[in-house]
Design an enzyme around this catalytic site. Sequence first.
Site, short mmCIF file in Angstrom:
data_model
loop_
_atom_site.label_atom_id
_atom_site.label_comp_id
_atom_site.label_asym_id
_atom_site.label_seq_id
_atom_site.Cartn_x
_atom_site.Cartn_y
_atom_site.Cartn_z
N LYS A 1 -2.71 -10.34 -6.54
CA LYS A 1 -3.98 -10.70 -5.89
C LYS A 1 -5.12 -9.88 -6.48
CE LYS A 1 -5.13 -8.80 -1.95
NZ LYS A 1 -6.36 -8.48 -1.22
N LYS B 1 -9.80 -4.78 -5.00
CA LYS B 1 -10.72 -3.70 -5.40
C LYS B 1 -9.92 -2.54 -5.97
CE LYS B 1 -13.22 -4.45 -1.11
NZ LYS B 1 -12.30 -4.40 0.05
N LYS C 1 0.84 -1.21 0.00
CA LYS C 1 0.00 0.00 0.00
C LYS C 1 0.87 1.25 0.00
CE LYS C 1 -4.14 -1.63 0.04
NZ LYS C 1 -5.34 -2.08 0.64
N1 AQP Z 1 -8.00 -11.95 -3.96
C1 AQP Z 1 -8.42 -12.44 -2.82
N2 AQP Z 1 -8.52 -13.77 -2.63
C2 AQP Z 1 -8.99 -14.28 -1.46
N3 AQP Z 1 -9.38 -13.51 -0.42
C3 AQP Z 1 -9.30 -12.18 -0.57
N4 AQP Z 1 -9.61 -11.15 0.23
C4 AQP Z 1 -9.34 -9.98 -0.39
N5 AQP Z 1 -8.87 -10.23 -1.62
C5 AQP Z 1 -8.83 -11.58 -1.77
C6 AQP Z 1 -10.15 -11.30 1.58
O1 AQP Z 1 -11.34 -10.53 1.65
C7 AQP Z 1 -11.46 -10.03 2.99
C8 AQP Z 1 -11.74 -8.57 2.96
O2 AQP Z 1 -10.68 -7.86 2.39
P1 AQP Z 1 -10.62 -6.30 2.62
O3 AQP Z 1 -11.61 -5.64 1.78
O4 AQP Z 1 -10.72 -5.96 4.03
O5 AQP Z 1 -9.18 -5.90 2.21
P2 AQP Z 1 -8.22 -6.43 1.16
O6 AQP Z 1 -7.69 -7.75 1.56
O7 AQP Z 1 -7.20 -5.38 1.03
O8 AQP Z 1 -9.14 -6.57 -0.15
P3 AQP Z 1 -8.90 -5.87 -1.50
O9 AQP Z 1 -9.92 -6.24 -2.47
O10 AQP Z 1 -7.47 -6.12 -1.91
O11 AQP Z 1 -9.14 -4.37 -1.15
P4 AQP Z 1 -8.25 -3.12 -1.40
O12 AQP Z 1 -7.88 -3.13 -2.85
O13 AQP Z 1 -9.16 -2.00 -1.03
O14 AQP Z 1 -7.07 -3.24 -0.50
C9 AQP Z 1 -10.18 -10.37 3.73
O15 AQP Z 1 -10.42 -11.51 4.52
C10 AQP Z 1 -9.23 -10.69 2.63
O16 AQP Z 1 -8.22 -11.58 3.03
#
Ligand code: AQP
Length: 329
Positions: free
Chosen positions: A195, A198, A114
Amino acid sequence: MTKKHTAFSGIQPSGTLHIGNYLGAIKQWLPLQNDHDCIFAVVDYHAITVPYQPIDMRGRILDAALDYLAAGLDPKKVTLFVQSRVPEHTELAWLLSTVTPLSELHRMTQYKEKAAQYSAAINTGLITYPILMAADILLYNTHVVPVGEDQEQHVELTRTIARKFNKRFGETFTVPKVQLTEAKRVMSLADPTRKMSKSLGPKHYVALTDDEKTIRAKVAKAVTDIGGTPQGELSPGVRNLFMLLKEFGQTADYLRFENAHAGGTIKYSELKAAVADGIVKHLTPFQERRSALAREPKKIWAILEHGAERARPIAQKTMARVKQAMGLI
Ligand code: AQP
Protein backbone atom coordinates in the site's frame (compact mmCIF):
# COMPACT_ATOMS: atom_id res chain seq x y z
CA MET A 1 -37.37 17.19 9.21
CA THR A 2 -35.18 14.08 9.36
CA LYS A 3 -31.93 14.32 11.24
CA LYS A 4 -28.80 14.32 9.09
CA HIS A 5 -26.55 11.30 9.35
CA THR A 6 -23.09 11.81 10.80
CA ALA A 7 -19.80 11.02 9.03
CA PHE A 8 -16.55 10.77 11.00
CA SER A 9 -13.03 10.25 9.71
CA GLY A 10 -9.47 11.20 10.55
CA ILE A 11 -5.95 11.31 9.24
CA GLN A 12 -2.76 11.01 11.25
CA PRO A 13 -0.32 13.91 11.19
CA SER A 14 2.43 11.40 10.54
CA GLY A 15 4.03 13.04 7.51
CA THR A 16 3.14 14.42 4.12
CA LEU A 17 -0.29 13.39 2.89
CA HIS A 18 -0.18 11.54 -0.42
CA ILE A 19 -2.50 10.75 -3.31
CA GLY A 20 -3.49 7.48 -1.56
CA ASN A 21 -4.84 9.43 1.43
CA TYR A 22 -6.57 11.76 -1.02
CA LEU A 23 -8.20 9.11 -3.25
CA GLY A 24 -9.04 6.69 -0.43
CA ALA A 25 -10.28 9.17 2.17
CA ILE A 26 -10.37 12.94 1.59
CA LYS A 27 -11.96 12.79 -1.87
CA GLN A 28 -15.07 11.08 -0.50
CA TRP A 29 -15.31 13.59 2.36
CA LEU A 30 -16.04 16.40 -0.08
CA PRO A 31 -19.54 15.35 -1.24
CA LEU A 32 -20.41 14.16 2.30
CA GLN A 33 -20.01 17.68 3.65
CA ASN A 34 -23.12 18.71 1.70
CA ASP A 35 -25.56 16.19 3.14
CA HIS A 36 -24.03 14.85 6.37
CA ASP A 37 -22.96 16.27 9.71
CA CYS A 38 -19.24 15.83 9.09
CA ILE A 39 -16.67 15.56 11.84
CA PHE A 40 -13.09 15.25 10.60
CA ALA A 41 -10.10 15.07 12.91
CA VAL A 42 -6.35 15.33 12.76
CA VAL A 43 -5.71 12.28 14.93
CA ASP A 44 -2.48 13.24 16.70
CA TYR A 45 -2.87 10.66 19.51
CA HIS A 46 -2.70 7.95 16.85
CA ALA A 47 0.43 9.44 15.29
CA ILE A 48 2.44 9.18 18.54
CA THR A 49 2.21 5.37 18.60
CA VAL A 50 5.27 5.25 16.32
CA PRO A 51 8.61 7.06 16.80
CA TYR A 52 8.41 10.81 16.07
CA GLN A 53 10.11 14.10 16.94
CA PRO A 54 8.04 16.29 19.34
CA ILE A 55 9.45 19.42 17.72
CA ASP A 56 7.83 18.45 14.39
CA MET A 57 4.35 17.63 15.68
CA ARG A 58 2.70 21.07 15.67
CA GLY A 59 3.92 21.68 12.13
CA ARG A 60 2.61 18.31 11.01
CA ILE A 61 -0.81 19.00 12.52
CA LEU A 62 -0.93 22.33 10.71
CA ASP A 63 0.13 20.63 7.46
CA ALA A 64 -2.66 18.07 7.73
CA ALA A 65 -5.22 20.83 8.36
CA LEU A 66 -3.91 22.76 5.34
CA ASP A 67 -4.31 19.64 3.20
CA TYR A 68 -7.92 19.18 4.36
CA LEU A 69 -8.84 22.79 3.65
CA ALA A 70 -6.97 23.06 0.34
CA ALA A 71 -8.68 19.86 -0.82
CA GLY A 72 -12.01 21.67 -0.47
CA LEU A 73 -13.36 21.02 3.02
CA ASP A 74 -15.42 24.01 4.08
CA PRO A 75 -14.96 24.83 7.79
CA LYS A 76 -18.44 26.39 7.79
CA LYS A 77 -19.95 23.04 6.87
CA VAL A 78 -17.69 20.57 8.66
CA THR A 79 -16.24 20.28 12.14
CA LEU A 80 -12.44 20.14 11.82
CA PHE A 81 -10.40 19.64 14.95
CA VAL A 82 -7.36 18.08 16.57
CA GLN A 83 -8.14 14.86 18.45
CA SER A 84 -6.08 15.69 21.57
CA ARG A 85 -8.11 18.89 22.10
CA VAL A 86 -11.13 16.73 23.00
CA PRO A 87 -10.09 14.61 26.02
CA GLU A 88 -13.20 12.43 25.82
CA HIS A 89 -11.50 10.41 23.05
CA THR A 90 -9.00 8.85 25.45
CA GLU A 91 -11.55 8.64 28.25
CA LEU A 92 -13.96 6.63 26.12
CA ALA A 93 -11.11 4.49 24.79
CA TRP A 94 -10.41 3.29 28.35
CA LEU A 95 -14.04 2.35 28.92
CA LEU A 96 -14.22 0.54 25.57
CA SER A 97 -11.03 -1.37 26.34
CA THR A 98 -12.96 -3.20 29.04
CA VAL A 99 -15.27 -4.77 26.44
CA THR A 100 -12.64 -5.36 23.72
CA PRO A 101 -11.20 -8.90 23.54
CA LEU A 102 -7.40 -8.81 23.41
CA SER A 103 -7.47 -11.58 20.80
CA GLU A 104 -9.25 -9.19 18.37
CA LEU A 105 -6.44 -6.64 18.72
CA HIS A 106 -3.79 -9.26 17.97
CA ARG A 107 -5.62 -10.12 14.72
CA MET A 108 -5.40 -6.58 13.30
CA THR A 109 -3.35 -6.45 10.09
CA GLN A 110 -2.15 -2.90 10.67
CA TYR A 111 -0.83 -3.86 14.13
CA LYS A 112 1.05 -6.83 12.67
CA GLU A 113 2.56 -4.64 9.91
CA LYS A 114 3.52 -1.79 12.23
CA ALA A 115 4.89 -4.17 14.86
CA ALA A 116 7.16 -5.66 12.17
CA GLN A 117 8.11 -2.19 10.85
CA TYR A 118 8.95 -0.83 14.33
CA SER A 119 10.02 -4.10 15.95
CA ALA A 120 12.58 -2.36 18.16
CA ALA A 121 9.95 -0.06 19.67
CA ILE A 122 6.58 -1.82 19.99
CA ASN A 123 4.59 0.12 22.58
CA THR A 124 1.19 -0.66 24.05
CA GLY A 125 -0.41 2.19 22.10
CA LEU A 126 0.35 0.38 18.86
CA ILE A 127 -1.90 -2.52 19.83
CA THR A 128 -4.64 -0.49 21.54
CA TYR A 129 -4.78 1.94 18.57
CA PRO A 130 -8.02 0.38 17.19
CA ILE A 131 -9.80 0.97 20.53
CA LEU A 132 -8.92 4.66 20.36
CA MET A 133 -10.17 4.70 16.76
CA ALA A 134 -13.42 3.05 17.91
CA ALA A 135 -13.76 5.79 20.55
CA ASP A 136 -13.13 8.49 17.90
CA ILE A 137 -15.99 7.11 15.83
CA LEU A 138 -18.49 6.14 18.55
CA LEU A 139 -18.23 9.45 20.45
CA TYR A 140 -20.07 11.25 17.66
CA ASN A 141 -22.95 8.78 17.03
CA THR A 142 -21.39 8.17 13.64
CA HIS A 143 -23.32 6.46 10.84
CA VAL A 144 -20.62 6.41 8.12
CA VAL A 145 -16.85 6.18 8.27
CA PRO A 146 -15.30 7.18 4.93
CA VAL A 147 -11.80 5.64 4.87
CA GLY A 148 -9.41 3.66 2.68
CA GLU A 149 -9.54 -0.13 2.56
CA ASP A 150 -6.67 -0.57 5.04
CA GLN A 151 -8.94 0.87 7.75
CA GLU A 152 -11.91 -1.39 6.96
CA GLN A 153 -10.81 -3.98 9.53
CA HIS A 154 -10.63 -1.32 12.24
CA VAL A 155 -14.16 -0.12 11.41
CA GLU A 156 -15.35 -3.73 11.55
CA LEU A 157 -13.82 -3.97 15.05
CA THR A 158 -15.55 -0.70 16.00
CA ARG A 159 -18.85 -2.32 15.01
CA THR A 160 -18.05 -5.36 17.14
CA ILE A 161 -17.17 -3.16 20.14
CA ALA A 162 -20.36 -1.09 19.74
CA ARG A 163 -22.52 -4.22 19.55
CA LYS A 164 -20.79 -5.82 22.56
CA PHE A 165 -21.23 -2.65 24.59
CA ASN A 166 -24.89 -2.29 23.61
CA LYS A 167 -25.57 -5.91 24.50
CA ARG A 168 -23.86 -5.64 27.90
CA PHE A 169 -25.00 -2.15 28.97
CA GLY A 170 -28.10 -1.40 26.83
CA GLU A 171 -28.49 0.49 23.53
CA THR A 172 -25.92 3.28 23.74
CA PHE A 173 -23.96 3.48 20.49
CA THR A 174 -24.95 3.82 16.85
CA VAL A 175 -23.29 0.96 14.94
CA PRO A 176 -21.39 2.69 12.09
CA LYS A 177 -20.76 1.52 8.53
CA VAL A 178 -17.57 1.81 6.52
CA GLN A 179 -17.64 3.73 3.20
CA LEU A 180 -14.98 3.06 0.57
CA THR A 181 -14.11 4.73 -2.73
CA GLU A 182 -13.33 3.02 -6.04
CA ALA A 183 -9.64 3.82 -5.44
CA LYS A 184 -9.78 2.28 -1.99
CA ARG A 185 -6.19 0.98 -2.01
CA VAL A 186 -3.59 2.95 -3.95
CA MET A 187 -0.35 1.00 -4.20
CA SER A 188 3.24 2.17 -3.74
CA LEU A 189 4.96 3.35 -6.92
CA ALA A 190 8.28 1.73 -5.98
CA ASP A 191 6.77 -1.52 -4.66
CA PRO A 192 3.25 -1.97 -6.04
CA THR A 193 2.66 -5.08 -3.93
CA ARG A 194 2.45 -2.76 -0.88
CA LYS A 195 0.00 0.00 0.00
CA MET A 196 1.18 3.55 -0.71
CA SER A 197 2.19 4.80 2.78
CA LYS A 198 3.78 7.90 4.25
CA SER A 199 6.09 5.82 6.39
CA LEU A 200 7.51 3.79 3.48
CA GLY A 201 9.43 6.84 2.25
CA PRO A 202 9.13 9.45 -0.52
CA LYS A 203 9.89 7.25 -3.53
CA HIS A 204 6.81 5.16 -2.67
CA TYR A 205 4.27 7.97 -2.86
CA VAL A 206 3.30 11.16 -4.64
CA ALA A 207 2.80 13.76 -1.91
CA LEU A 208 0.00 16.28 -2.36
CA THR A 209 2.71 18.94 -2.09
CA ASP A 210 5.22 17.45 -4.57
CA ASP A 211 6.19 19.85 -7.36
CA GLU A 212 5.72 19.00 -11.03
CA LYS A 213 9.32 17.86 -11.55
CA THR A 214 9.18 15.51 -8.57
CA ILE A 215 5.80 14.09 -9.60
CA ARG A 216 7.03 13.38 -13.14
CA ALA A 217 10.26 11.80 -11.87
CA LYS A 218 8.46 9.57 -9.34
CA VAL A 219 5.82 8.38 -11.81
CA ALA A 220 8.46 7.80 -14.51
CA LYS A 221 10.28 5.47 -12.11
CA ALA A 222 7.12 3.56 -11.08
CA VAL A 223 7.60 -0.20 -11.22
CA THR A 224 5.51 -1.77 -13.99
CA ASP A 225 6.08 -5.41 -14.98
CA ILE A 226 7.82 -7.42 -12.29
CA GLY A 227 7.38 -10.84 -13.87
CA GLY A 228 5.21 -13.66 -12.56
CA THR A 229 1.95 -11.99 -13.63
CA PRO A 230 -0.38 -14.55 -15.25
CA GLN A 231 -1.05 -14.11 -19.00
CA GLY A 232 -3.86 -11.64 -19.68
CA GLU A 233 -3.71 -10.05 -16.22
CA LEU A 234 -2.34 -6.61 -15.35
CA SER A 235 0.71 -6.63 -13.10
CA PRO A 236 0.15 -4.79 -9.75
CA GLY A 237 2.20 -1.79 -10.93
CA VAL A 238 0.37 -1.43 -14.26
CA ARG A 239 -3.00 -1.91 -12.56
CA ASN A 240 -2.07 0.87 -10.14
CA LEU A 241 -1.10 3.20 -13.01
CA PHE A 242 -4.39 2.48 -14.80
CA MET A 243 -6.28 3.25 -11.59
CA LEU A 244 -4.42 6.55 -11.22
CA LEU A 245 -5.16 7.41 -14.85
CA LYS A 246 -8.85 6.70 -14.28
CA GLU A 247 -8.87 8.98 -11.23
CA PHE A 248 -6.72 11.85 -12.50
CA GLY A 249 -6.71 11.57 -16.31
CA GLN A 250 -9.12 11.84 -19.21
CA THR A 251 -11.53 9.00 -20.04
CA ALA A 252 -10.43 9.05 -23.69
CA ASP A 253 -6.80 8.49 -22.65
CA TYR A 254 -7.81 5.69 -20.32
CA LEU A 255 -9.69 3.89 -23.09
CA ARG A 256 -6.82 4.42 -25.56
CA PHE A 257 -4.27 2.88 -23.17
CA GLU A 258 -6.64 0.05 -22.29
CA ASN A 259 -6.93 -0.83 -25.99
CA ALA A 260 -3.18 -0.51 -26.48
CA HIS A 261 -2.61 -2.88 -23.55
CA ALA A 262 -5.12 -5.42 -24.91
CA GLY A 263 -3.44 -5.19 -28.32
CA GLY A 264 0.06 -5.54 -26.86
CA THR A 265 1.20 -2.17 -28.22
CA ILE A 266 1.22 -0.19 -24.99
CA LYS A 267 4.28 1.93 -24.18
CA TYR A 268 4.60 2.28 -20.43
CA SER A 269 6.58 5.51 -20.77
CA GLU A 270 3.52 7.05 -22.49
CA LEU A 271 1.12 5.64 -19.92
CA LYS A 272 3.29 7.10 -17.14
CA ALA A 273 3.45 10.49 -18.88
CA ALA A 274 -0.36 10.58 -19.10
CA VAL A 275 -0.68 9.62 -15.42
CA ALA A 276 1.83 12.32 -14.41
CA ASP A 277 0.00 14.92 -16.58
CA GLY A 278 -3.26 14.08 -14.80
CA ILE A 279 -1.77 14.26 -11.31
CA VAL A 280 0.00 17.57 -12.03
CA LYS A 281 -3.19 19.06 -13.47
CA HIS A 282 -5.14 17.97 -10.42
CA LEU A 283 -2.62 19.01 -7.79
CA THR A 284 -1.69 22.42 -9.23
CA PRO A 285 -4.88 24.24 -8.10
CA PHE A 286 -4.76 22.33 -4.80
CA GLN A 287 -1.20 23.54 -4.19
CA GLU A 288 -2.12 27.12 -5.06
CA ARG A 289 -4.95 27.09 -2.53
CA ARG A 290 -2.66 25.46 0.04
CA SER A 291 0.05 28.11 -0.37
CA ALA A 292 -2.52 30.88 0.10
CA LEU A 293 -3.90 29.23 3.26
CA ALA A 294 -0.40 28.61 4.65
CA ARG A 295 0.23 32.36 4.73
CA GLU A 296 -2.24 32.65 7.61
CA PRO A 297 -1.44 29.89 10.12
CA LYS A 298 -3.28 31.71 12.93
CA LYS A 299 -6.52 31.41 10.96
CA ILE A 300 -5.99 27.66 10.56
CA TRP A 301 -5.35 27.17 14.30
CA ALA A 302 -8.50 29.20 15.00
CA ILE A 303 -10.54 26.96 12.68
CA LEU A 304 -9.21 23.89 14.51
CA GLU A 305 -9.95 25.40 17.92
CA HIS A 306 -13.45 26.37 16.85
CA GLY A 307 -13.91 22.79 15.59
CA ALA A 308 -12.83 21.38 18.97
CA GLU A 309 -15.37 23.65 20.67
CA ARG A 310 -18.10 22.23 18.43
CA ALA A 311 -16.98 18.63 18.93
CA ARG A 312 -16.58 18.78 22.71
CA PRO A 313 -20.27 19.12 23.74
CA ILE A 314 -21.24 16.17 21.49
CA ALA A 315 -18.44 14.09 23.01
CA GLN A 316 -19.38 15.12 26.55
CA LYS A 317 -23.01 14.17 25.98
CA THR A 318 -22.00 10.72 24.74
CA MET A 319 -19.65 10.25 27.72
CA ALA A 320 -22.44 11.07 30.16
CA ARG A 321 -24.68 8.47 28.46
CA VAL A 322 -21.89 5.87 28.50
CA LYS A 323 -21.00 6.44 32.16
CA GLN A 324 -24.65 6.24 33.13
CA ALA A 325 -25.08 2.99 31.20
CA MET A 326 -22.00 1.56 32.96
CA GLY A 327 -23.22 2.57 36.39
CA LEU A 328 -20.42 5.08 36.90
CA ILE A 329 -22.66 8.09 37.51
N1 AQP B 1 -2.65 3.79 -0.15
C1 AQP B 1 -3.85 4.16 0.24
N2 AQP B 1 -4.91 4.02 -0.58
C2 AQP B 1 -6.15 4.44 -0.20
N3 AQP B 1 -6.41 4.99 1.00
C3 AQP B 1 -5.38 5.15 1.84
N4 AQP B 1 -5.28 5.66 3.08
C4 AQP B 1 -4.00 5.59 3.51
N5 AQP B 1 -3.24 5.04 2.56
C5 AQP B 1 -4.05 4.75 1.51
C6 AQP B 1 -6.40 6.21 3.83
O1 AQP B 1 -6.05 7.52 4.24
C7 AQP B 1 -6.68 7.78 5.50
C8 AQP B 1 -5.68 8.32 6.46
O2 AQP B 1 -4.68 7.37 6.73
P1 AQP B 1 -3.76 7.61 8.00
O3 AQP B 1 -2.80 8.67 7.72
O4 AQP B 1 -4.56 7.82 9.20
O5 AQP B 1 -3.05 6.25 8.21
P2 AQP B 1 -2.56 5.17 7.25
O6 AQP B 1 -3.70 4.43 6.68
O7 AQP B 1 -1.65 4.36 8.06
O8 AQP B 1 -1.81 6.01 6.12
P3 AQP B 1 -0.33 5.85 5.70
O9 AQP B 1 0.01 6.76 4.61
O10 AQP B 1 -0.06 4.39 5.46
O11 AQP B 1 0.43 6.37 6.97
P4 AQP B 1 1.56 5.72 7.81
O12 AQP B 1 2.62 5.30 6.85
O13 AQP B 1 1.96 6.81 8.72
O14 AQP B 1 0.95 4.56 8.53
C9 AQP B 1 -7.31 6.48 5.97
O15 AQP B 1 -8.69 6.54 5.68
C10 AQP B 1 -6.65 5.45 5.13
O16 AQP B 1 -7.45 4.32 4.93
